[in-house]
Design a protein around this motif. Sequence first.
Motif, short mmCIF file in Angstrom:
data_model
loop_
_atom_site.label_atom_id
_atom_site.label_comp_id
_atom_site.label_asym_id
_atom_site.label_seq_id
_atom_site.Cartn_x
_atom_site.Cartn_y
_atom_site.Cartn_z
N GLY A 65 -7.33 -3.11 -8.65
CA GLY A 65 -7.64 -2.21 -9.76
C GLY A 65 -6.80 -2.50 -10.98
N PRO A 66 -7.07 -3.59 -11.68
CA PRO A 66 -6.23 -3.99 -12.82
C PRO A 66 -6.60 -3.32 -14.13
CG PRO A 66 -7.95 -5.61 -12.50
CD PRO A 66 -8.13 -4.58 -11.41
N ASP A 121 -7.77 -3.02 7.56
CA ASP A 121 -8.38 -3.05 6.22
C ASP A 121 -8.43 -4.50 5.74
OD1 ASP A 121 -9.05 -2.86 3.52
OD2 ASP A 121 -7.98 -0.97 3.24
N ASP A 122 -9.60 -5.15 5.88
CA ASP A 122 -9.71 -6.56 5.53
C ASP A 122 -9.55 -6.81 4.03
OD1 ASP A 122 -12.38 -5.26 5.51
OD2 ASP A 122 -13.02 -7.20 4.73
N LEU A 123 -9.89 -5.81 3.20
CA LEU A 123 -9.71 -5.98 1.76
C LEU A 123 -8.22 -6.03 1.41
CD1 LEU A 123 -12.49 -3.76 0.13
CD2 LEU A 123 -12.53 -6.19 0.65
N LYS A 124 -7.44 -5.18 2.07
CA LYS A 124 -5.99 -5.21 1.82
C LYS A 124 -5.40 -6.52 2.34
CE LYS A 124 -5.16 -1.80 -0.55
NZ LYS A 124 -6.33 -2.26 -1.30
N GLN A 125 -5.92 -7.02 3.47
CA GLN A 125 -5.45 -8.31 3.98
C GLN A 125 -5.76 -9.42 2.97
OE1 GLN A 125 -3.62 -8.65 6.69
NE2 GLN A 125 -3.79 -6.51 7.29
N ALA A 126 -6.93 -9.30 2.30
CA ALA A 126 -7.30 -10.29 1.28
C ALA A 126 -6.34 -10.23 0.10
CB ALA A 126 -8.73 -10.05 0.81
N VAL A 127 -5.93 -9.00 -0.26
CA VAL A 127 -4.95 -8.84 -1.35
C VAL A 127 -3.62 -9.47 -0.96
CG1 VAL A 127 -3.61 -7.18 -2.70
CG2 VAL A 127 -6.04 -6.76 -2.28
N LEU A 138 6.84 -6.51 -0.42
CA LEU A 138 5.71 -6.07 -1.23
C LEU A 138 5.89 -4.61 -1.63
CD1 LEU A 138 2.81 -7.65 0.88
CD2 LEU A 138 4.27 -8.72 -0.84
N SER A 139 5.49 -4.29 -2.85
CA SER A 139 5.64 -2.91 -3.33
C SER A 139 4.34 -2.13 -3.14
CB SER A 139 6.06 -2.89 -4.81
OG SER A 139 5.13 -3.58 -5.60
N ILE A 140 4.52 -0.86 -2.87
CA ILE A 140 3.40 0.05 -2.67
C ILE A 140 3.64 1.29 -3.53
CG2 ILE A 140 2.23 1.57 -1.01
CD1 ILE A 140 2.78 -0.52 1.13
N TYR A 141 2.59 1.74 -4.21
CA TYR A 141 2.67 2.98 -5.00
C TYR A 141 1.85 4.05 -4.29
CZ TYR A 141 5.01 0.85 -9.01
OH TYR A 141 5.93 0.24 -9.85
N LEU A 149 -1.19 -1.25 -2.30
CA LEU A 149 -0.33 -2.36 -2.67
C LEU A 149 -0.43 -2.55 -4.18
CD1 LEU A 149 -1.38 -4.87 0.10
CD2 LEU A 149 0.97 -4.13 -0.28
N CYS A 150 0.69 -2.62 -4.86
CA CYS A 150 0.62 -2.74 -6.31
C CYS A 150 1.99 -3.12 -6.87
CB CYS A 150 0.15 -1.42 -6.92
SG CYS A 150 -0.15 -1.51 -8.69
N ARG A 151 1.98 -3.94 -7.91
CA ARG A 151 3.22 -4.29 -8.58
C ARG A 151 3.55 -3.31 -9.71
NH1 ARG A 151 2.34 -10.87 -9.18
NH2 ARG A 151 2.77 -11.38 -7.01
N GLY A 152 2.61 -2.42 -10.02
CA GLY A 152 2.82 -1.49 -11.12
C GLY A 152 2.54 -2.16 -12.45
N PRO A 153 2.97 -1.57 -13.53
CA PRO A 153 3.75 -0.33 -13.66
C PRO A 153 2.87 0.92 -13.64
CG PRO A 153 3.43 -1.32 -15.82
CD PRO A 153 2.78 -2.25 -14.84
#
Length: 605
Positions: A65-66, A121-127, A138-141, A149-153
């Motif tokens: 979700g960019p 969750d295969d989509l998260k595995q793809a990420v 890895l960072s999670i928000y 899973l997300c780098r933020g900000p």
Amino acid sequence: MSVIIGIKAKGAVYDTQSAEELGLEGEPIYFDNSEDSLAIMRHTCAHLMAEAIKSLYPEAQFFVGPVVEEGFYYDFRIAKKIGEEDLAAIESKMKEIAKKGEKVVKYHLKREEAIVKFQNDDLKQAVISRIPLGDGTLSIYSQGDFEDLCRGPHLPTLKLLNAFKLTKIAGAYLGGDEKAEMLTRIYGIAFADKESLNTYLRQLEEAKKRDHRKVGMEMELFTFDEEIGAGLPIWLPKGARLRRNLENLLTQALIERGYEPVRGPEILKSAVWKTSGHYANYGENMYFTTIDEVEYGIKPMNCVGHIKVYQSALRSYRELPLRFYEYGVVHRHEKSGVLHGLLRVREFTQDDAHIFCRPSQIASEVKNIIDFTQKIMNAFDFTYEMEISTRPEKSIGSDAVWEEATEALKSALNECGIAYKIDEGGGAFYGPKIDIKITDAIGRKWQCGTVQIDMNLPERFDLAYTDENNTAQQPVMIHRAILGSFERFVAILTEHFGGEFPFFVAPTQVIIIPINEAQNAYARELRNMLLKVGVYAEIEDKNETLNKRIRNAEKQRVPMIAVLGAKEMEERKVAVRNRRTKEQSEISFDDFIQLNKEKMREVSF
């Protein structure tokens, strides 16, 4: 004072949580409509949307979700088919969640732990598979019942989000791969205040009215045909006339500026594309075929053909600069998901030129190109800005050559007194460039022309000229397109004017309406004279009422309507309706011809 939602340090944006954990200090980012602030809030709003979707559709799984130029989006998988009519419910749920003021919390997991956590969750595995292996943690928000899973900000709390709107829904291939699964994508927009959001939404409605695909169909400018293929525009007579008018103006200006017309083939052996570096650095965007067991590449750019023109003779410093231009047809492999009317196509025609000059001539040549650009932009009432794009990761040549070329561009813009931005890593693979970005009538920015300094291709093709001391020297190559492509420029021009093109490029400049058959011969005489002076005119003599024929002419957005009745024919006059100014007047036949000649000469590049 506004809430601080992040800091900018060393050119990067960090949210308050990341800045604190890294011990960073920098320029504060406030919750407002600045570029950095919007990036943070829109990223958070994407997660807010995902939380709302998950609440409404518990089986939903999320990919990425960019933040993008038009706001934000999220790609997700859902068993149920949803459409535009479902956006209101998702948006309502988003508002409900935002009011609760959930805090956004960041935490970390080791890669192995994240793989286990999202094992179903295969989509998260793809990420995760797309995250470099060097990133061991890895960072999670997390917010409420949703986390990703997300780098933020991200914002510190969802309570700050109160001015957002979901704008459209579309399909999107997983990871942009046309062979992969089709996911659902929802786009949205967010601002710091409702007034800015409402302004944007009004702009969006205006943009829909001006959409070049809609206007182009109404005006019969161009079409697409699935039997021919996606991204391959077909120019109808009116669109072809519009292009011809643009080409004629450009051609005259180019000749006056010392450019020579050339033409290279549209298909070249792959060996030259390997020499140029396109094969290794741009091959995925090219089309290839085999002829007599030899591989050929359909040209995505015109530069190699122009290099061969340069090599067709021995060159002396006395000839430089050499300026070659071509309205060159090129083909690029664009994924079907990004094709968009004339703005993104697989075949297009560049208003391309290449200048071969001495290093000492770079600044003056770039300044001449900038002057040329300014005249064209002013002719169409565009405001514009310029941006220097520097060396990308995938590129050729030494750092020293890149530095020299980049400094030459900066120097030229500085000498012209033009402010510019820097796009780090946005250059072409063979050299840095100036990108020309225009702003249209409703405030949207478009990437059009470019000026690129290239010291790499001359070296790769061993280009040379003889200097004053009879010594071989290597020229500099300047790649230059001002419109960018006729396709893209016509799309932008159509939306900028809403189809109300200036007289000097309009596909039909005058529609002549004889009131009855008795004036048909007079109408043909007037049309023939207009054609002789370069003005395209049509006769509207259908068996319909006068009012209906006038309405039909107005729907075509033609600049000028000439009505001919018995009185006009007897007195050799023309009743003129200027569609733009809404003014009506009556002038003599000869004065009308002279008026049209003058209007065609109103603009020159």
